[in-house]
Each structure stands twice: as structure tokens, then as C-alpha cells.
Write a protein that holds these residues in place. Sequence first.
Motif, PDB file in Angstrom:
ATOM      1  N   GLU A 186      -6.113  39.380  10.221  1.00 51.23           N
ATOM      2  CA  GLU A 186      -7.184  40.362  10.407  1.00 51.23           C
ATOM      3  C   GLU A 186      -7.663  40.927   9.077  1.00 51.23           C
ATOM      4  O   GLU A 186      -8.863  41.169   8.896  1.00 51.23           O
ATOM      5  N   MET A 187      -6.749  41.122   8.140  1.00 52.37           N
ATOM      6  CA  MET A 187      -7.125  41.644   6.828  1.00 52.37           C
ATOM      7  C   MET A 187      -7.977  40.625   6.077  1.00 52.37           C
ATOM      8  O   MET A 187      -8.982  40.962   5.447  1.00 52.37           O
ATOM      9  N   LEU A 188      -7.598  39.352   6.130  1.00 58.40           N
ATOM     10  CA  LEU A 188      -8.366  38.307   5.456  1.00 58.40           C
ATOM     11  C   LEU A 188      -9.749  38.154   6.088  1.00 58.40           C
ATOM     12  O   LEU A 188     -10.755  37.998   5.390  1.00 58.40           O
ATOM     13  N   GLU A 189      -9.804  38.209   7.392  1.00 58.22           N
ATOM     14  CA  GLU A 189     -11.098  38.097   8.073  1.00 58.22           C
ATOM     15  C   GLU A 189     -11.992  39.277   7.732  1.00 58.22           C
ATOM     16  O   GLU A 189     -13.212  39.113   7.568  1.00 58.22           O
ATOM     17  N   SER A 190     -11.424  40.454   7.592  1.00 56.97           N
ATOM     18  CA  SER A 190     -12.206  41.630   7.208  1.00 56.97           C
ATOM     19  C   SER A 190     -12.792  41.481   5.812  1.00 56.97           C
ATOM     20  O   SER A 190     -13.851  42.025   5.511  1.00 56.97           O
TER      21      SER A 190
END
Length: 222
Positions: free
Chosen positions: A177-181
Motif C-alpha cells: 500500500e505504501m509503494l502504491e501510494s
Amino acid sequence: MQASLFPIAQDNLSLVHPQARRSVFWELEATAVAAVEKSGHPEFEKEAWLSTTLFEQKTCGYSIGYLNPDPIPSAPAISTVLYCLRDYAPGAATLPTAPVSKDAALITSLFIDEVFRGVGMEAVLLDAALVDLIKMEVPAVEAFGIRDLKINGSIGLDPTVREIAAQRNRIGLIEVEMLESAGFEVVADHPVLPRLRMEMPPQDPLMSAMEAQLLLASVEVH
């Protein structure tokens, strides 16, 4: 005291996050990791890797920490992100969605003190790293993410995947989720350890190092 964002350099290797200094998962081939860890001094191998990578790339990561004016020693960073060209991360071959694409650099790991997890430092470090990678003129950047094992707990895991997932914080795996953000997209899917990619430069403008520092100032890390 306000925490500061600063690049990893030869004169501040001792300030890299303590766990980042001990982890050699990404920097060595899998067969060498166990022997180095058994030696009890993996930080020596990690410091050699940092020095070599800095010499070749000029840049390989950022830290966030509390810097004291000379001659007062500064404490180790509370968070560190590391990145490199794909050939400098042989340990990535262990991941089930390896290999890293031939045209891509790799954000290998992000280490952070648990008390500061989720307050915004991860985004600051990723953006600072991406700005530097744009300057390196790499065509793309990839990273291996980890999904929440509670959500995927019913999936039968390969023993190697289970072992990697169990040491997620020790080797600095970054949440999907952090990478996608940050703008990454999954290019090699997996229930637990997908590989994500961002084409460079991204469509959305990334913040400059100064803007990253201003964002950090808005994060409560006192």
C-alpha cells in the motif's frame, strides 16, 4: 528537536538506522548471508557495501534522524531507505517475483523505528529516493512489496516465502500500500510478495528534496 532528512554519505555511515546497518539480505547472495550473520558482525559487510555503492552511484539512500551540531555526536537514524542498481542487490533473487527488470533500479528496503511507523516518514523517504533516482536517469524503479499476512493468512505459503515474510521488518520490506501510494504499480503479482514498478519520470511530479524536508517538518516526530 525537529528530525532532519539527510542523504547517506561516507561521513555519516554510522548514522544509518541500526537495523539497516545489520541487514545484509539484499546486499549478498543468499548462500553468503547465513555465514555473514553467523560471524556476528554483519555491519562490517554492510558498511563495505554502502561505501562501494556510494563510490559507484554517488547516492544510495536517505535517513531521517536528529542531527546534533559538532562536536556533539548524533544518534543513529530513526528511519532509513536504501536503493541501488539491480546488480548491487543479489539477494533480490530470493524473492518469488524476481528477477528485477534489466532496465530498472531497485528500492531494496526501508527501516523505521516502530513508534514512528505510519506517521508519514515512509512517504518522505520514498519521495526523496525517487528524486535521486530520476537524477540517475534510470528508465524505471522497482521494489518488492509485502501484503498483510493477516489478510492472506489462509494461503499456503512456500517455506522460503514464509521465512522472508517472517523477517519483513528485519530486512526492510515495504508495504504494498505504501509503494502504491508513491506511484508504483504491481507488475509481477503474488499473494504476499509482489514486485512493483514505476516508470521514470513518473506522470505526477515528485517533490524536490527541499519539499520533502518541508513535508517532514509537518510530521510530528518529536
